[in-house]
Write an enzyme that holds these catalytic residues in place. Structure first.
Site, PDB file in Angstrom:
ATOM      1  N   HIS A 148       5.433 -13.823   0.589  1.00  0.00           N
ATOM      2  CA  HIS A 148       4.237 -12.893   0.472  1.00  0.00           C
ATOM      3  C   HIS A 148       4.562 -11.165   0.475  1.00  0.00           C
ATOM      4  O   HIS A 148       4.267 -10.895   1.536  1.00  0.00           O
ATOM      5  CB  HIS A 148       3.291 -12.854   1.509  1.00  0.00           C
ATOM      6  CG  HIS A 148       2.664 -14.160   1.322  1.00  0.00           C
ATOM      7  ND1 HIS A 148       2.499 -15.143   2.459  1.00  0.00           N
ATOM      8  CD2 HIS A 148       2.724 -15.674   0.147  1.00  0.00           C
ATOM      9  CE1 HIS A 148       2.290 -16.476   1.853  1.00  0.00           C
ATOM     10  NE2 HIS A 148       2.397 -15.883   0.793  1.00  0.00           N
ATOM     11  N   PRO A 149       5.440 -10.847  -0.349  1.00  0.00           N
ATOM     12  CA  PRO A 149       6.173  -8.870  -0.018  1.00  0.00           C
ATOM     13  C   PRO A 149       4.581  -7.852  -0.322  1.00  0.00           C
ATOM     14  O   PRO A 149       3.948  -8.386  -1.205  1.00  0.00           O
ATOM     15  CB  PRO A 149       7.024  -8.735  -1.452  1.00  0.00           C
ATOM     16  CG  PRO A 149       6.799 -10.098  -2.314  1.00  0.00           C
ATOM     17  CD  PRO A 149       6.066 -10.688  -1.853  1.00  0.00           C
TER      18      PRO A 149
END
Length: 472
Positions: free
Chosen positions: A408-409
């Protein structure tokens, strides 16, 4: 694209990857891995520790290969964003947008039919400990529980963008061009006026032709890694000095447990049950399990060679969960000539959170009846008692000891009211470039603490509605 097209605007979507649903769906797990993952699924961060950061590259983006987990942004996170001065981002403001998004993509709790053994075992252990828990909500319709959500749904039950929003956008007049890599934003007198792209052969990935799009507005949605890289290469959106900084990735560790009974935990959805008892401390646990034959499952088992082979012989008796850590935002994206370099080292308090997440997972599985749990930490081949868990909690674990992955950047072009400390305004409009918008995970002001896809979609819809109002 959907919001803009339904507002009557002419919309063109350019996507670097190809189509991966319907008749173009991957046939085998290998096809899914190599066909729809960027860098064959081997993207990683540089720092301590090295963290695997797989991303999708396909029409529909990473929604093609994620697990379908759908959490709304916690209210306390939205309140914290409101306190930054961001307009209309409170829980009350966002609730109707969440409703709209969830209706389109069919969000609902995992039913009994596809909960699978991983969910049942995790629920049993969490209930025994009195931990706050629940069924994961997912964007799926008529799911059969094939258990390969992260490698392309074989029946298009998962409602990723390629089978939900994009077809609606196309029905409203939008055009989608696959295998087109955007390499430049066309600027005229300080204003975004279109993009230049290179169309690639779908088989060889070699350049085939050029494509230019002229537009009144350009929306970047290349994610928290490639959006800032593209902008930085052109020295755009850099006035604040924050472009590419403040990267959060939700690092996490996998924890596997062995039971006496056969579970066949790969049957059912890949992620089915969660424990959020420690969410305020930045720790979320989710039951998850890979399909047989996927190599990354070896990363959650001890040993090498014959010893590991013996562990794999008992694979049908195993269950697993992953932790999601709400991290400090210490990473940075920098652009080489092409692509992006992701620099990230785990903050000291995030090391503590990772270890606590592993310890909590061990407690849950022991309470559920596991004979042993594998924390994948030095000196702890297997955890068998609560005493082992407490010793693990008090151990001196270095960040270099951890085996982590992240999915989840966020946060590398964060929104804010002050152009001196943020890249975009409260709606996604770039402060220092007219006609240029960012509507992806880059704009998050902080970690969402939970899987962010619903947040990303809602913020994109919210920003697109504002842009549509301006253009019409």
């Amino acid at each position: 694209a959907h919001e803009l097209a339904t507002a009557g605007l002419t919309v063109v979507v350019l996507e670097e990857g190809g189509q991966a649903n319907g008749t173009h769906r991957p046939g085998t797990l290998d096809d899914g891995l190599f066909g729809v993952y960027r860098d064959n699924g081997l993207t990683n961060t540089f720092g301590t520790p090295l963290i695997s950061l797989p991303m999708g590259r396909a029409v529909g983006g990473t929604t093609v290969i994620n697990s379908g987990t759908c959490f709304r942004t916690p209210e306390w996170i939205l309140h914290s964003w409101s306190r930054l001065g961001l307009d209309r981002i409170s829980p009350d403001d966002m609730a109707p947008i969440f409703d709209d998004v969830e209706d389109v993509i069919g969000v609902a709790p995992v039913p009994d039919e596809t909960l699978g053994a991983i969910g049942a075992v995790f629920r049993r252990g969490a209930a025994a400990l009195g931990f706050a828990r629940g069924r994961i909500r997912r964007n799926a319709r008529h799911c059969h529980g094939h258990g390969r959500c992260a490698f392309g749904c074989p029946i298009d039950a998962k409602q990723g963008m390629a089978v939900s929003y994009l077809p609606r956008a196309v029905a409203a007049g939008a055009r989608v061009f696959a295998h087109c890599r955007v390499d430049r934003i066309e600027m005229q007198s300080g204003r975004a006026a279109g993009v230049h792209a290179v169309a690639h052969d779908p088989l060889t990935d070699s350049p085939r032709s050029e494509l230019r799009v002229r537009a009144r507005a350009v929306v970047l949605a290349a994610g928290a890694i490639f959006t800032p890289a593209l902008l930085a290469r052109q020295h755009l959106a850099g006035t604040s000095g924050q472009l590419g900084r403040n990267l959060v990735v939700h690092p996490g560790a996998g924890t596997t447990a062995l039971f006496d009974e056969a579970l066949h935990a790969w049957r059912g959805v890949m992620q089915s049950y969660f424990v959020d008892a420690k969410l305020r401390d930045g720790i979320l646990l989710e039951a998850t399990f890979p399909p047989p034959g996927i190599g990354y499952s070896a990363g959650s088992l001890p040993g090498i060679g014959l010893e590991m082979k013996r562990y794999f012989a008992r694979f049908p008796q195993m269950a697993a969960c992953g932790s999601i850590i709400s991290d400090a935002g210490s990473g940075r994206v920098t652009p080489p000539r092409r692509g992006a370099v992701i620099r990230y080292s785990l903050a000291p308090d995030d090391v503590r959170k990772v270890v606590e997440g592993i310890a909590a997972a061990c407690e849950i599985y022991l309470a559920a009846g596991a004979t042993e749990v594998y924390p994948m930490l030095p000196g702890y081949t297997a955890v068998r008692t609560r005493g082992d868990v407490e010793r693990l909690r008090s151990a001196r674990i270095r960040r270099s000891d951890l085996k982590l992955s992240a999915y989840h950047p966020m946060g590398t072009a964060r929104m804010g009211t002050d152009p001196a400390s943020s890249v975009v305004d409260a709606w996604g409009r770039v402060h220092d470039a007219d006609g240029l918008w960012i509507l992806d995970a880059s704009v998050m002001p902080s970690s969402t603490a939970v899987n962010p896809q619903i947040t990303i979609m809602a913020l994109a819809a919210r920003g697109a509605r504002r842009l549509a109002d301006q253009l019409t």
